[in-house]
Write a protein that holds these residues in place. Sequence first.
Motif, mmCIF file in Angstrom:
data_model
loop_
_atom_site.group_PDB
_atom_site.id
_atom_site.type_symbol
_atom_site.label_atom_id
_atom_site.label_comp_id
_atom_site.label_asym_id
_atom_site.label_seq_id
_atom_site.Cartn_x
_atom_site.Cartn_y
_atom_site.Cartn_z
ATOM 1 N N SER A 137 0.693 -0.906 -0.181
ATOM 2 C CA SER A 137 -0.123 0.070 0.195
ATOM 3 C C SER A 137 0.570 1.481 0.008
ATOM 4 C CB SER A 137 -1.171 -0.040 1.599
ATOM 5 O OG SER A 137 -0.051 0.460 2.429
ATOM 6 N N ASN A 138 2.195 1.025 0.612
ATOM 7 C CA ASN A 138 2.851 2.401 0.685
ATOM 8 C C ASN A 138 3.805 2.892 -0.702
ATOM 9 O OD1 ASN A 138 2.661 2.591 3.350
ATOM 10 N ND2 ASN A 138 4.188 1.226 4.107
ATOM 11 N N THR A 139 3.761 1.612 -1.047
ATOM 12 C CA THR A 139 4.810 1.570 -2.806
ATOM 13 C C THR A 139 3.567 2.667 -3.896
ATOM 14 O OG1 THR A 139 5.920 -0.124 -2.666
ATOM 15 C CG2 THR A 139 5.356 0.870 -4.592
ATOM 16 N N LEU A 140 2.219 1.452 -3.853
ATOM 17 C CA LEU A 140 0.891 2.193 -4.273
ATOM 18 C C LEU A 140 0.413 3.373 -4.172
ATOM 19 C CD1 LEU A 140 -1.862 -1.156 -4.497
ATOM 20 C CD2 LEU A 140 0.202 -0.287 -6.454
ATOM 21 N N ALA A 141 0.762 3.686 -2.602
ATOM 22 C CA ALA A 141 -0.001 5.411 -2.682
ATOM 23 C C ALA A 141 1.495 6.239 -3.189
ATOM 24 C CB ALA A 141 0.218 5.489 -0.856
ATOM 25 N N ALA A 142 3.015 5.858 -3.362
ATOM 26 C CA ALA A 142 3.963 6.662 -3.470
ATOM 27 C C ALA A 142 3.440 6.790 -4.896
ATOM 28 C CB ALA A 142 5.102 6.708 -3.436
ATOM 29 N N LEU A 143 3.411 6.147 -6.050
ATOM 30 C CA LEU A 143 2.411 6.138 -7.382
ATOM 31 C C LEU A 143 1.863 6.988 -7.397
ATOM 32 C CD1 LEU A 143 3.179 2.339 -8.394
ATOM 33 C CD2 LEU A 143 4.822 3.855 -9.289
ATOM 34 N N GLN A 144 0.909 6.340 -6.815
ATOM 35 C CA GLN A 144 -0.813 7.981 -7.006
ATOM 36 C C GLN A 144 -0.184 9.005 -6.456
ATOM 37 O OE1 GLN A 144 -3.959 6.568 -4.465
ATOM 38 N NE2 GLN A 144 -4.558 8.563 -5.047
ATOM 39 N N GLU A 145 0.539 9.097 -5.803
ATOM 40 C CA GLU A 145 1.145 10.590 -5.711
ATOM 41 C C GLU A 145 1.834 11.235 -7.410
ATOM 42 O OE1 GLU A 145 1.332 13.791 -3.402
ATOM 43 O OE2 GLU A 145 0.540 12.339 -2.616
ATOM 44 N N GLU A 158 -7.924 -8.605 -7.240
ATOM 45 C CA GLU A 158 -9.156 -8.145 -7.041
ATOM 46 C C GLU A 158 -8.933 -6.136 -6.737
ATOM 47 O OE1 GLU A 158 -11.395 -10.917 -5.059
ATOM 48 O OE2 GLU A 158 -11.952 -12.391 -7.128
ATOM 49 N N SER A 159 -8.599 -6.664 -5.580
ATOM 50 C CA SER A 159 -8.267 -5.103 -4.800
ATOM 51 C C SER A 159 -7.455 -4.233 -5.696
ATOM 52 C CB SER A 159 -7.459 -5.566 -3.492
ATOM 53 O OG SER A 159 -6.082 -5.920 -3.844
ATOM 54 N N LEU A 160 -6.569 -5.221 -6.887
ATOM 55 C CA LEU A 160 -6.204 -3.821 -7.774
ATOM 56 C C LEU A 160 -6.636 -3.391 -8.084
ATOM 57 C CD1 LEU A 160 -2.917 -5.596 -8.915
ATOM 58 C CD2 LEU A 160 -3.307 -3.556 -6.517
#
Length: 204
Positions: A56-64, A85-87
């Motif tokens: 979740s931390n990496t995905l949040a960084a990518l979104q940022e 599914e969560s992706l």
Amino acid sequence: MAIKPSKQNRIPARGRGKRNELDQCIRRSFEVMLGDIFVTVGTTQFQRLIDTLLDSNTLAALQEKGCQKLIIQKGQSVVASSTLESLQRLPFHVEVYDYKPSLREDIAQADLVIAHAGAGTSLEVLEEGRKPLIVVVNEALMDNHQIELAEKLANEGHCHYCHCETLVEVIESFDPSSLRPLTPGQPDLFAQYFQDTLKATFNF
């Protein structure tokens, strides 16, 4: 002749702090957004990179960073069906696949490539695709000459290099304008890598 600013256009000393804050906000709004991001682990398994990427931390960084589409070539790495599914509930599009005959199209469409430190992949991304690259070293490999290659490319400013545990920090601070393009026809950067690999494999 210099024209003195009128009193109504002057910024009071007490307001300069707010003006500086505004300037910083404006500069941040013009930061490079990495809309399409491609991740590749090659033909082998790099489970730790995949697990780190889907944290979740990496995905949040990518979104940022402005990610709008994330394409992941996972090789032999495993992604649970519940994770897939969560992706789909993320605010950006995610596509995961095992292999393709060629990665050229995905590389060409990417604003950023995150990849294992294989020589072939690095060469294709930097020389042929000329794309911003973050190289992640697979520490699980025996006789890991990937580290030497990654360090060489990073020291010459062609890519950023990290380990899985520092990937989030590298993404957060990533600035593609700090990178230098790899000039086509620089085989010396990869020749030493192959020479060291052959020596380690055949003991000569």
